[in-house]
Design a protein around this motif. Sequence first.
Motif, PDB file in Angstrom:
ATOM      1  N   ARG A   3       0.835  -1.198   0.000  1.00  0.00           N
ATOM      2  CA  ARG A   3       0.000   0.000   0.000  1.00  0.00           C
ATOM      3  C   ARG A   3       0.870   1.247   0.000  1.00  0.00           C
ATOM      4  N   MET A  89       7.184  -1.320  -6.018  1.00  0.00           N
ATOM      5  CA  MET A  89       6.681  -2.407  -5.197  1.00  0.00           C
ATOM      6  C   MET A  89       7.795  -3.016  -4.349  1.00  0.00           C
ATOM      7  N   VAL A 114       5.608  -6.063 -12.707  1.00  0.00           N
ATOM      8  CA  VAL A 114       4.440  -5.734 -11.884  1.00  0.00           C
ATOM      9  C   VAL A 114       4.433  -4.237 -11.581  1.00  0.00           C
ATOM     10  N   ASN A 115       5.580  -3.701 -11.248  1.00  0.00           N
ATOM     11  CA  ASN A 115       5.709  -2.282 -10.939  1.00  0.00           C
ATOM     12  C   ASN A 115       5.285  -1.416 -12.133  1.00  0.00           C
ATOM     13  N   ILE A 118       1.434  -1.399 -12.502  1.00  0.00           N
ATOM     14  CA  ILE A 118       0.799  -0.540 -11.498  1.00  0.00           C
ATOM     15  C   ILE A 118       1.032   0.918 -11.825  1.00  0.00           C
ATOM     16  N   TYR A 119       2.260   1.276 -12.202  1.00  0.00           N
ATOM     17  CA  TYR A 119       2.552   2.666 -12.556  1.00  0.00           C
ATOM     18  C   TYR A 119       1.699   3.107 -13.748  1.00  0.00           C
ATOM     19  N   ALA A 121      -1.172   1.976 -14.741  1.00  0.00           N
ATOM     20  CA  ALA A 121      -2.575   2.123 -14.333  1.00  0.00           C
ATOM     21  C   ALA A 121      -2.772   3.436 -13.581  1.00  0.00           C
ATOM     22  N   LEU A 122      -1.869   3.758 -12.659  1.00  0.00           N
ATOM     23  CA  LEU A 122      -1.972   5.021 -11.914  1.00  0.00           C
ATOM     24  C   LEU A 122      -1.771   6.226 -12.831  1.00  0.00           C
TER      25      LEU A 122
END
Length: 168
Positions: A3, A89, A114-115, A118-119, A121-122
């Motif tokens: 988180r 992450m 994975v990082n 996520i980046y 998507a943000l």
Amino acid sequence: MLRMSKLADYGTVITTAMARDPDAVHSASSIAAATGVAIPTVSKVLKVLTRGGVVESLRGTNGGYLLPRPPEQITLAEVIAAVDGPIGMTECSTQPGLCIQEAACAVRANWQRVNRVIYEALHQVTLADMAGPTLRAVDISAIRARSVPNRRAGATPLVRKTNDGGNA
């Protein structure tokens, strides 16, 4: 559990409140009243966001804080990075040389992948999206196509046997 920090969360709440009236100059007290976040916390986060370039500070009797660009041009990735630093992450996801096991790590490349997902998507979600009534769907199909390996041709799914001899 993975988180972001509480201050980064407050950063998204504060900038989203500012995005609802993007042309206004906002005081820390008006943001605190609109968000329910304590004034000292709002002031602290606004200073961090100012240093990160996500908000601008105006001095003087009519001073306060404002968004330097339209909310459609400011992403959640920018807000979070301004408060927490580079989005990562794991330690090795953002900067090489921080982990002593890096050279022999068998999962580093996957964590970096994975990082990136996520980046990305943000980076697709803007303050305008957050300020709207509902969040629009993030298009992750291109990310998914690159990042999630397809099941090998001919591979069969794992089947678990039940006590009665059937398949579960």
